[in-house]
Scaffold this active site. Structure first.
Site, short mmCIF file in Angstrom:
data_model
loop_
_atom_site.label_atom_id
_atom_site.label_comp_id
_atom_site.label_asym_id
_atom_site.label_seq_id
_atom_site.Cartn_x
_atom_site.Cartn_y
_atom_site.Cartn_z
N ALA A 13 8.28 25.72 -17.35
CA ALA A 13 7.06 26.25 -18.54
C ALA A 13 5.89 25.13 -17.59
CB ALA A 13 7.37 25.48 -19.95
N ASP A 59 4.94 20.32 -10.12
CA ASP A 59 4.81 21.73 -11.30
C ASP A 59 3.52 22.36 -11.16
OD1 ASP A 59 7.31 21.69 -12.27
OD2 ASP A 59 6.84 20.53 -13.90
#
Ligand SMILES: OC[C@H]1O[C@H](O)[C@H](O)[C@@H]1O
Length: 299
Positions: A40, A245
């Protein structure tokens, strides 16, 4: 389009004076819940950076707000399934130096059936990209099917496990690794020099483009004869959660836009440098305007 086969977690954050030791009971001094999961986080970072990303995910039905949050950020969430299972979650401690320790419960992230993944791969275009990390099940199967379809594959072997080392990594066009992951994949000892890591990665995966992220020591890109270095930005980290990320999402968006590797590195490093000065996972991922301002390209 890039399809991100990735985890979605609820992150429970605790600020702690130090990371809890075996047998110790420790009081945290701050607690928050936010959207996280390496998958995500990378989707949201890519969308914030202006990239086209569709997320393949499984989320506990009670956590549907997480899907909305991704959608609001610009992620295509049509392929996120809401399921009657406990969702993935993480218990994250962050100490006063910004270091973290993460306990992960995969939950619904480990419930993908091969049939459902087959449908997702079937619906993708052959020249689309697949992105994956190591927080969902059926990884080897997905890499092989996506490759057979002709998709280009970007892979981030995080968190590193013994099973990852056995994956068909030669199918990947692009590999994102940090120091620990590079050491595990190459068998080099802790503290090996960046050049040694890059040499060993090139020997193992000669056709794969590799991006090696070293936190405060900068980042490297390598492919064939090309080796590029991105120096670190001078920042004091408050929380390094999701920094990798953020880097990956921004890198991929820049690459999708056709930018050269040195520009992808610079944008990714700049976004991650902003992110580590903020608390949380998705909450820490900067908007593109913030990144461009720091790059000196703001309007
Ligand atoms: O990379 C950071 C992420 O790792 C774990 O997956 C947590 O959910 C957190 O958001």
């Amino acid at each position: 389009m890039l399809h991100n086969f990735g985890s979605i977690n609820l992150d429970h954050f605790y600020r702690v004076p130090h990371l809890v030791r075996p047998g110790e009971t420790l009081a945290g001094h701050d607690y928050r819940v936010g959207l996280g999961g390496k998958g995500a986080n990378q989707s949201l970072a890519m969308a914030r950076a202006g990239g086209q990303v569709r997320h393949w995910g499984r989320l506990g039905r009670h956590d549907a707000w997480a899907k909305e949050l991704l959608e609001q950020a610009g992620v295509d969430t049509e392929t996120i399934m809401l399921v009657d299972e406990p969702g993935g979650h993480a218990i994250i401690q962050v100490d006063d130096q910004g270091e973290n320790a993460i306990l992960l419960f995969p939950g619904a992230n480990h419930g993908f059936s091969e049939a459902s993944l087959d449908e997702l791969i079937e619906a993708a275009a052959p020249d689309d990209w697949l992105l994956a990390q190591n927080e969902c099940n059926a990884l080897a199967w997905v890499l092989e099917r996506a490759h057979a379809k002709g998709m280009q594959i970007a892979f981030n072997p995080a968190p590193m496990t013994e099973e990852v080392a056995a994956l068909p990594l030669e199918l990947c066009q692009l590999l994102f690794v940090n120091r620990g992951e590079a050491e595990a994949l190459t068998g080099l000892p802790e503290g090996a020099a960046a050049n040694e890591l890059l040499d060993a990665l090139a020997a193992r995966l000669p056709d794969t483009e590799t991006v090696l992220t070293l936190g405060g020591d900068g980042a490297w890109y390598q492919h064939g004869e090309t080796r590029l270095f991105q120096p670190p930005l001078p920042v004091t980290p408050r929380d390094t959660t999701a920094a990798g990320d953020t880097f990956i999402g921004y890198y991929l968006a820049a690459r999708q836009a056709g930018m050269p590797a040195e520009t992808c590195l610079e944008r990714a490093a700049t976004a991650a440098a902003i992110g580590v000065q903020r608390l949380g996972a998705t909450e820490s991922i900067p908007e593109l305007a913030d990144v461009e301002t720091l790059l000196g390209q703001g309007t």
